[in-house]
Design an enzyme around this catalytic site. Structure first.
Site, PDB file in Angstrom:
ATOM      1  N   ASP A 197       3.905  -8.143   4.126  1.00 13.99           N
ATOM      2  CA  ASP A 197       3.032  -7.002   4.400  1.00 13.99           C
ATOM      3  C   ASP A 197       3.571  -6.235   5.604  1.00 13.99           C
ATOM      4  O   ASP A 197       4.061  -6.833   6.561  1.00 13.99           O
ATOM      5  CB  ASP A 197       1.603  -7.481   4.688  1.00 13.99           C
ATOM      6  CG  ASP A 197       0.559  -6.410   4.438  1.00 13.99           C
ATOM      7  OD1 ASP A 197       0.878  -5.222   4.635  1.00 13.99           O
ATOM      8  OD2 ASP A 197      -0.565  -6.746   4.055  1.00 13.99           O
TER       9      ASP A 197
ATOM     10  N   HIS B 184       1.820  -3.399   7.108  1.00 15.84           N
ATOM     11  CA  HIS B 184       0.821  -2.527   7.726  1.00 15.84           C
ATOM     12  C   HIS B 184       0.338  -3.109   9.052  1.00 15.84           C
ATOM     13  O   HIS B 184      -0.024  -4.280   9.129  1.00 15.84           O
ATOM     14  CB  HIS B 184      -0.353  -2.321   6.769  1.00 15.84           C
ATOM     15  CG  HIS B 184       0.072  -1.700   5.474  1.00 15.84           C
ATOM     16  ND1 HIS B 184       0.533  -2.449   4.415  1.00 15.84           N
ATOM     17  CD2 HIS B 184       0.122  -0.399   5.080  1.00 15.84           C
ATOM     18  CE1 HIS B 184       0.849  -1.630   3.415  1.00 15.84           C
ATOM     19  NE2 HIS B 184       0.611  -0.395   3.794  1.00 15.84           N
TER      20      HIS B 184
ATOM     21  N   SER C 120      -1.491 -10.513   0.582  1.00 14.97           N
ATOM     22  CA  SER C 120      -1.603 -11.056   1.945  1.00 14.97           C
ATOM     23  C   SER C 120      -2.710 -12.092   2.043  1.00 14.97           C
ATOM     24  O   SER C 120      -2.679 -12.964   2.917  1.00 14.97           O
ATOM     25  CB  SER C 120      -1.857  -9.928   2.953  1.00 14.97           C
ATOM     26  OG  SER C 120      -0.795  -9.013   2.959  1.00 14.97           O
TER      27      SER C 120
END
Length: 906
Positions: free
Chosen positions: A440, A442, A493
C-alpha cells in the site's frame, strides 16, 4: 360561474415591500438592514487585477472563471466584471465571460455588476445576464438627455444602476460637489422616469490619499462625509465605491493597503456606505490592525495631521514583509522574551523567526535541551490542549509542528555535542512506530496522525509506505517502541494488517497495536485483527482521536484501559457472531434477475476514436475547473460542504486560510511545473457473456484481446429491482450487437517526490501534506476532465454536453467510470486487465504494487461504460456459490479468490 364562487372573498391584499435593493443571480440577494455591508468582488476586473487581465488577454477564459469562483468563495456577494482594456475586444470578452459564468452555478448564484465606461458593452452585458444585476455605471457627464435614455433602458432590462458623481463639468472631488451631483441625479431618475430609488447606487468617487499633493489630503474624509449627506438627501438609495483606489499610493505594500481599506470602510460604513468593490479575501479586521499602524492610517484617512502622509510613509516598510500572522502583528508579540516568542510562534504556526529565537533561547539556557523542555514544550502542550478541546484545527496543528521541527533541527547539533540523543527527555510520552503496510502506498492520513502525535510530545518513527512486516518489527525493537501504528487504504491492506498482528504474536511482542486507514473499521479490527494478537489492538478513526488513545495506552491506568479494550472487542465479536446471516439469493437466481436493457442504435454509439489515446505532460491548468474541493477539506478533517465550509462561523477562518494556501501552492505547481500529468485511455469493441465482458481487437472483431470478470449482487433487491453486475451494461453476445467499453488511467504524481522531500528536509510537514493532498485532487480532477473528453470527443456519445463543475461532481452525465477496488467491482485484480489492455505502465509510468495499489499515489484508473442506464451500485456480500463460479471463470483456486474477496464474503 367563477365570479359567483369567489364573490364572497376579498381580493388578496398586495403586500407592501420594504424599499430595499433586490438582486439575484441563481439565488436571490436582498440588501436590507440585516445584510450589512455588501462586498462586491473586484478581481474579475482587467483594470484592477494583473492576473485576470493576463488570462483574458490570452483567451484563457476557463482559468479566468477560477478567479470569479475564488471571489465568491471568499465572500463576495456581488462580482464586478470589467473588460475595459485597449488591447482587447472588450464587448466580445464581456459577452463570452458572462455566458461562461451562466453555466457555472457556484459563480452565477450571486448577482453580477457589469462594469464599463462604454454603453454598448453595458447593454451587451445586460442581454447575457440572468437574474437581476447592477450596471456600473452611468453619469451626467454627457448631459441629462443621454443620462435618462440610458437609465430607461437599464430599467427595461430590469437592472439596478450605479450612478457616478460626474457631471458635465467633471468628477466630484469635494464633499459639496458629491452631494450636488448625486442629489441632481436622484431627482432626475425618480421624478422624471420613476426609477425605483432602492435600485439606485451612488458612487461618490474614491480617490487616492497620501499622494504627497496637499489638495488630495481631504479626499477620503470628503467621501466619508458625503456618504452621510447622500443618505440624508437621497432616501432609500445606496452608496458604493472602489475601495482599493484610496490606497493606490502604497501599491506593493499589501499590509498597509489592507489597513487603509479597513479603516476607510470602518468610518465610511458608519456614515452610510452600503457596498464597495473590494477584494473579499483581503480585508483586515479593524480591531486586529496593529495599534500604531491603525492610528497612522486614521490620521491619513481622516486628515487629522498635516504630517500624516510623511509619518505613514516612514513606517510603511516595517509592515511590508511576507509572513504568516494570526490575530496580531509583529509589533505586539516580537517585544516579548525569546521564550514567550517561541511559545507564541508555536501556537500560531509562525516559522519566520523560529531559528533566531531558538538560538537566542539556547544562549540563555543552561543546556540546549532546556529549550526543548521549556518554551518549546510549553507551546506544544498548549497546541495539544487546544486541538483536543476543538479550539484548533488540523492545519493549524500541522503548522505548529513545522515550527517545532525547525526549532529542534537547529538544536540537534548542539545536543549531539553534549552526547545526548535528540528529544530523549524525561518528559517524552513514548515512541511510536508508524508505517503504511506492504503493498500500500497511501500515507496522507498517516502523516497527519504522526504530526499530531509529535505535537503532543510523542516520538514518532515513520517508516513510510509499502513497509514489509519484518521491517516494522525490526524497527520497533531497534527503537524500543511503546506502540506500533499501521495504516492502509486499499482492501488487501486489511489482510496485511492481520499478518503483522500474527507476526507480532509469534515473535513475542506485547506493545499496543493501532489500526487506521480508509478501509479499516472497528468491526474488522475486533473480528479479524484482535484475535491474532494478545496485546492491545485499537482502531483509531482519525488524527483527533490518536492522541487520547496513545496517552491512555501509556498512562498509569493502562491496565484498566487494556481491559476496557478487550471487553469492547469481545462485545463486537459477539454482536458480529450473533447477527443473523444476511439472506442471499443463489447465484443462479441472481443471474436470472439481471436487468432487461435495450441495446440498439439508440444506446450503442461507435466511438470517434477506437483504441488507445495517450496524453503525456497534460497541462495542469486545464484541470483546475474540475477540482472537487470537499475531499481536500475532508483530508484535513474539516467536515461540511464546499464552499459553505469557508463561511462556517467556527471553521471558516481556518478553512479559508487553508484554501488560500492551497491556491498559492496551485499557482506554484502550475507555473514551476512541480507535477507532471499523464494519461492513457481507450475505447474497444466488446460484448458480454454472462458475468464476463469480452474485449475485442479493434482491427479484428473475431480476435479476443482479453476477458474481464465481474460479480453480481446477491442480496435481494427491494421491490423486485434487478440484481446488478457491471457486465449488464454491455450488449450480450446473443444480441448480435458489437458494443464498446472504455478504460483509462491517469496520474498527476510524477515529480512530487523531490518537492515532498525538499519540504520534509526543511521540516515543513504542512507544505508536504498540502502538496500530496493537491496532487490527489489533480488526479481526481484529471479523471473527471478526461471522462468529459471521452464523452464529448473520443467516444462522442454526449457531444453536446454542457455541465457545470457542480453537476460533474454530482455525476449528472451519461455513463460511469467504476474503478477496481470500489463498491461495484471490489476485486482489485481487474486492474491487471486494465494495465494489459492499455499498456498503462509504458504509457504513463503508473505501476502496480503486489497488493495492486497504484504508484505514484496520485493516480486514478477505471473502466468506462456508456449505456444510458449504466449506474454505480454497491455489490454487497456474495455467497460461496458465486465465489466458486467466479473462481471457475478466472480458472483459479477458490482459496486464492477468497483471499482477495474476503471483505465481501457472506
Amino acid at each position: 360561474m367563477i365570479a359567483e364562487k369567489v364573490a364572497s372573498h376579498k381580493p388578496r391584499e398586495v403586500p407592501t415591500k420594504a424599499p430595499v435593493i433586490r438582486l439575484s443571480g441563481l439565488e436571490p440577494f436582498i440588501a436590507d438592514e440585516t445584510t450589512g455591508f455588501v462586498n462586491v468582488g473586484e478581481r474579475t476586473n482587467v483594470t484592477g487585477s494583473a492576473m485576470f487581465k493576463r488570462l483574458i488577454l490570452n483567451g484563457e477564459f476557463d482559468e479566468a472563471l477560477a478567479v470569479a469562483r475564488q471571489q465568491v468563495e471568499n465572500g463576495a456577494q456581488v462580482i464586478d466584471i470589467n473588460m475595459d482594456e485597449g488591447m482587447l475586444d472588450s464587448k466580445s470578452a464581456m459577452v463570452t465571460f458572462l455566458n461562461l459564468i451562466a453555466s457555472e452555478p457556484d459563480i452565477s448564484r450571486v448577482p453580477v455588476m457589469i462594469d464599463s465606461s462604454k454603453w454598448d458593452i453595458l447593454e451587451a452585458g445586460m442581454q447575457c445576464v440572468q437574474g437581476k444585476g447592477i450596471i456600473n455605471s452611468i453619469s451626467l457627464k454627457e448631459g441629462e438627455a443621454n443620462f435618462l435614455e440610458q437609465a430607461r433602458k437599464i430599467r427595461q432590462y430590469g437592472f439596478a444602476v450605479v450612478v457616478m458623481a460626474f457631471d458635465e463639468t467633471g468628477q466630484a472631488d469635494t464633499r459639496e460637489r458629491k452631494l450636488e451631483i448625486c442629489q441632481r441625479s436622484y431627482k432626475l431618475l425618480t421624478e422624471v422616469i420613476g426609477f425605483p430609488p432602492e435600485d439606485i447606487v451612488f458612487d461618490p468617487n474614491v480617490f487616492a490619499v497620501a499622494t504627497g499633493i496637499e489638495e488630495h489630503n481631504n479626499y477620503a474624509l470628503d467621501f466619508i462625509q458625503a456618504c452621510k449627506d447622500i443618505t440624508n438627501h437621497c432616501p432609500h438609495s445606496y452608496i458604493s465605491g472602489g475601495i482599493s483606489n484610496v490606497s493606490f499610493s502604497f501599491r506593493g505594500n499589501n499590509p498597509v493597503r489592507e489597513a487603509m481599506h479597513s479603516v476607510f470602510l470602518f468610518h465610511a460604513i458608519r456614515e452610510g456606505l452600503s457596498m464597495g468593490i473590494v477584494n473579499a479575501g483581503q480585508l483586515a479586521i479593524y480591531e486586529d490592525i496593529d495599534a500604531e499602524l491603525r492610528e497612522l492610517v486614521e490620521d491619513v484617512i481622516l486628515n487629522r495631521r498635516d504630517d500624516a502622509t510623511e509619518r505613514l510613509v516612514d513606517i510603511a516598510p516595517k509592515y511590508n514583509v511576507d509572513k504568516e500572522e494570526d490575530d496580531t502583528t509583529v509589533a505586539e508579540w516580537r517585544n516579548g522574551s525569546c521564550e514567550e516568542r517561541l511559545a507564541y510562534a508555536l501556537i500560531k504556526g509562525i516559522d519566520t523567526y523560529v531559528v533566531e529565537d531558538t538560538e537566542e533561547a539556547r544562549l540563555k539556557a543552561p543546556r540546549p535541551l532546556s529549550v526543548i523542555e521549556g518554551p518549546l514544550m510549553d507551546g506544544m502542550n498548549t497546541v495539544g490542549d487546544l486541538f483536543g478541546a476543538g479550539k484548533m484545527f488540523l492545519p493549524q496543528v500541522v503548522k505548529s509542528a513545522r515550527v517545532m521541527k525547525k526549532a529542534v533541527a537547529h538544536l540537534i547539533p548542539f545536543i549531539e555535542e553534549e552526547k545526548e540523543a535528540a528529544g530523549d527527555t524525561s518528559q517524552e510520552h513514548g515512541v511510536i512506530i508508524m508505517a503504511t503496510v506492504k503493498g500500500d502506498v497511501h500515507d496522507i492520513g498517516k502523516n497527519i496522525v504522526g504530526v499530531v502525535l509529535q505535537c503532543n510530545n510523542f516520538k514518532v518513527i515513520d517508516l513510510g509506505v509499502m513497509v514489509p512486516t519484518q521491517t516494522i518489527l525490526d524497527a520497533a525493537r531497534e527503537h524500543n517502541a511503546d506502540i506500533i501504528g499501521l495504516s492502509g487504504l486499499i482492501t488487501p491492506s486489511l489482510d496485511e494488517m492481520v499478518t503483522v498482528a500474527s507476526e507480532m504474536e509469534r515473535q513475542g511482542f506485547t506493545c499496543p497495536l493501532l489500526i487506521g486507514g480508509a478501509t479499516t473499521s472497528p468491526a474488522h479490527t475486533s473480528v479479524k485483527i484482535d484475535p491474532t494478537y494478545s496485546g492491545p489492538v485499537l482502531y483509531v478513526k482519525d488524527a483527533s482521536r490518536a492522541v487520547g488513545v496513545a496517552s491512555k495506552l501509556l498512562s498509569d491506568e493502562r491496565e484498566n484501559y487494556h481491559q476496557e479494550i478487550a471487553a469492547d472487542h469481545d462485545a463486537k465479536r459477539k454482536a458480529h457472531a450473533g447477527k443473523a446471516p444476511k439472506k442471499l439469493l443463489s447465484i443462479n437466481d441472481a443471474n436470472s434477475r439481471r436487468p432487461e436493457l435495450q441495446f440498439d442504435a439508440t444506446t450503442i454509439v461507435t466511438p470517434n476514436s477506437i483504441g488507445r489515446v495517450v496524453l503525456n505532460d497534460y497541462p495542469l491548468d486545464a484541470l483546475l475547473d474540475t477540482i472537487d474541493w470537499m475531499p481536500f477539506f475532508n483530508a484535513w478533517e474539516f467536515s461540511g460542504k464546499f464552499p459553505d465550509i469557508l463561511n462556517d462561523p467556527r471553521k471558516g477562518p481556518e478553512a479559508r486560510k487553508l484554501y488560500n494556501d492551497a491556491q498559492a501552492m496551485l499557482e506554484k505547481i502550475i507555473d514551476e511545473k512541480w507535477l507532471r500529468a499523464d494519461a492513457v485511455a481507450g475505447c474497444f469493441p466488446a460484448y458480454s457473456e454472462g458475468n464476463s465482458i469480452v474485449i475485442l481487437d479493434p482491427d479484428n472483431h473475431e480476435r479476443e484481446l482479453l476477458r474481464t470478470h465481474w460479480l453480481r449482487q446477491q442480496r435481494p433487491m427491494p421491490d423486485g429491482k434487478p440484481q446488478l453486475c457491471l457486465s449488464d451494461f454491455i450488449a450480450p453476445k446473443e444480441s448480435g450487437q458489437i458494443d464498446y467499453i472504455g478504460a483509462f488511467a491517469v496520474t498527476t504524481g510524477h515529480g512530487i517526490d523531490a518537492h515532498v522531500k525538499a519540504f520534509e528536509d526543511a521540516h515543513d510537514d504542512y507544505q508536504a501534506i498540502l502538496l500530496k493532498a493537491l496532487a490527489d485532487r489533480f488526479a481526481e480532477s484529471f479523471a473527471e476532465h478526461l471522462h468529459r473528453r471521452v464523452r464529448t470527443e473520443f467516444w462522442g456519445y454526449a457531444a453536446n454536453e454542457a455541465l457545470s463543475n457542480d453537476e460533474l461532481i454530482r455525476e449528472k452525465y451519461r455513463g460511469i467510470r467504476p474503478a477496481p477496488g470500489y463498491p461495484a467491482c471490489p476485486d482489485h485484480r481487474e486492474k491487471r486487465s486494465l494495465w494489459s489492455l492499455l499498456d498503462v505502465e509504458a504509457a504513463t509510468g503508473i505501476s502496480l504494487t503486489e497488493s495492486l495499489a497504484m504508484w505514484p499515489t496520485a493516480s486514478v484508473s477505471g473502466f468506462y461504460f456508456a449505456h444510458p442506464d449504466a449506474r454505480y451500485f454497491t455489490l454487497g456480500q456474495i455467497g460461496k456459490d458465486q465465489l466458486a463460479s467466479y473462481s471457475a471463470l478466472r480458472n483459479e483456486a477458490v482459496d486464492e479468490n477468497a483471499r482477495w474477496l474476503s471483505p465481501i464474503l457472506g
